[in-house]
Enzyme design. Structure first.
Site, short mmCIF file in Angstrom:
data_model
loop_
_atom_site.label_atom_id
_atom_site.label_comp_id
_atom_site.label_asym_id
_atom_site.label_seq_id
_atom_site.Cartn_x
_atom_site.Cartn_y
_atom_site.Cartn_z
N GLU A 96 0.83 -1.13 0.04
CA GLU A 96 0.00 -0.07 0.03
C GLU A 96 1.03 1.34 0.09
O GLU A 96 2.01 1.35 0.53
CB GLU A 96 -0.86 -0.12 1.25
CG GLU A 96 -1.59 1.24 1.50
CD GLU A 96 -2.51 1.21 2.64
OE1 GLU A 96 -3.44 1.71 3.09
OE2 GLU A 96 -2.08 0.73 3.76
N LYS A 133 -10.04 3.16 -1.39
CA LYS A 133 -10.04 2.71 0.12
C LYS A 133 -11.35 3.11 0.78
O LYS A 133 -11.44 4.17 1.02
CB LYS A 133 -8.72 2.83 0.73
CG LYS A 133 -8.58 2.13 1.99
CD LYS A 133 -7.18 2.64 2.87
CE LYS A 133 -7.22 1.81 3.99
NZ LYS A 133 -5.71 2.21 4.76
N CYS A 172 -5.63 -2.96 3.14
CA CYS A 172 -4.99 -2.72 4.43
C CYS A 172 -5.96 -2.81 5.45
O CYS A 172 -6.65 -3.98 5.85
CB CYS A 172 -4.16 -1.52 4.65
SG CYS A 172 -2.93 -1.47 6.09
#
Length: 265
Positions: free
Chosen positions: A40, A110, A147
């Protein structure tokens, strides 16, 4: 499918990080990989200045992504990673990109921002508003996560119900008490409870743990890295996936409805 996991310590200079990515892409392609997953936020990082990932953000048309796209031309390799893209008001969006043969074949902004353990990602980053798409690599359906998404079981379950055989997770997992345990527990659990393969790739360095791994559909870790830069490989076995879903048909046996994204209003 053969997957490659390329973990490295992201530097302050985007040119250096691009060079690292190109080297990992070349090594993965030479080894016959179909998919390369990178960490990431690989564009640039300054561990002394958390705001730097936003300050260094580049648009899709920027030189970092252009270099990776050019290098992917003529290769069967699909590459997945995230980078920060500028947003209005001196903010950014943590965007996952999937590249194949010189094209961006998928984007995912995200959804779950890391506002936990005394960190506030949302102070500088805008959250996404859409469930990520699936992409197809070597005949298998790949679901996209980033993540902190791993801590939300609805996310992985939704992707599995959408048809994912494999979940990928670029990450920059911060060090801290029990954090390595959380990483292994969460990644293996998401694989097991959804009978999916899961490929999780962590940035390494002074603040993040590395520890990239592949968990199979019964939660068995079949490949893993330590805390240092590494390129590791694993084979994704369609037969193992079929077996897991035959002996453990949780997706068929569930009683709850398909998770839906809550309105941000």
């Amino acid at each position: 499918m053969k997957v490659a996991l390329g973990q490295f310590a992201v530097s302050r200079e985007w040119q250096e990080n691009a060079d690292t990515c190109l080297a990992l892409m070349a090594q993965a392609a030479r080894a016959g990989a179909d998919l390369l997953v990178l960490p990431e936020a690989i564009l640039a990082r300054d561990n002394t200045s958390p705001a730097y990932v936003v300050e260094a953000a580049q648009p899709e048309e920027g030189p970092f992504l252009r270099r990776l796209l050019t290098a992917s031309e003529g290769s069967r390799l699909t590459i997945i990673f995230t980078q920060h893209v500028p947003a209005p008001g001196e903010r950014a969006i943590n965007t996952l990109f999937a590249l194949h043969q010189g094209q961006i074949i998928a984007r995912y902004e995200k959804l779950h921002l890391y506002d936990a353990f005394a960190v506030q990602e949302s102070a500088r980053v805008n959250a996404g508003q859409q469930i990520p798409p699936l992409i197809t690599v070597a005949g298998m359906n790949v679901g996209l996560m980033t993540c902190y998404d791993i801590r939300f079981p609805e996310m992985a379950r939704r992707l599995a119900l959408d048809g994912a055989d494999l979940l990928v997770l670029p990450a920059a997992w911060l060090r801290g008490p029990l954090k390595e345990k959380h990483w292994q527990m969460l990644t293996t659990t998401r694989a097991l409870e959804n009978t999916c393969y899961l490929v999780a790739v962590g940035e390494c360095g002074p603040k993040n743990i590395g520890n990239s791994l592949v968990a199979d559909p019964l939660g068995v870790v079949i490949a893993s890295a330590a805390e240092a830069p590494a390129l590791i490989f694993a084979d994704i076995d369609a037969g193992r996936l079929h077996y897991a879903r035959e002996v453990l048909p949780v997706l068929e046996n569930r009683r709850f409805a398909t998770p839906q994204l809550r309105s941000s209003s």
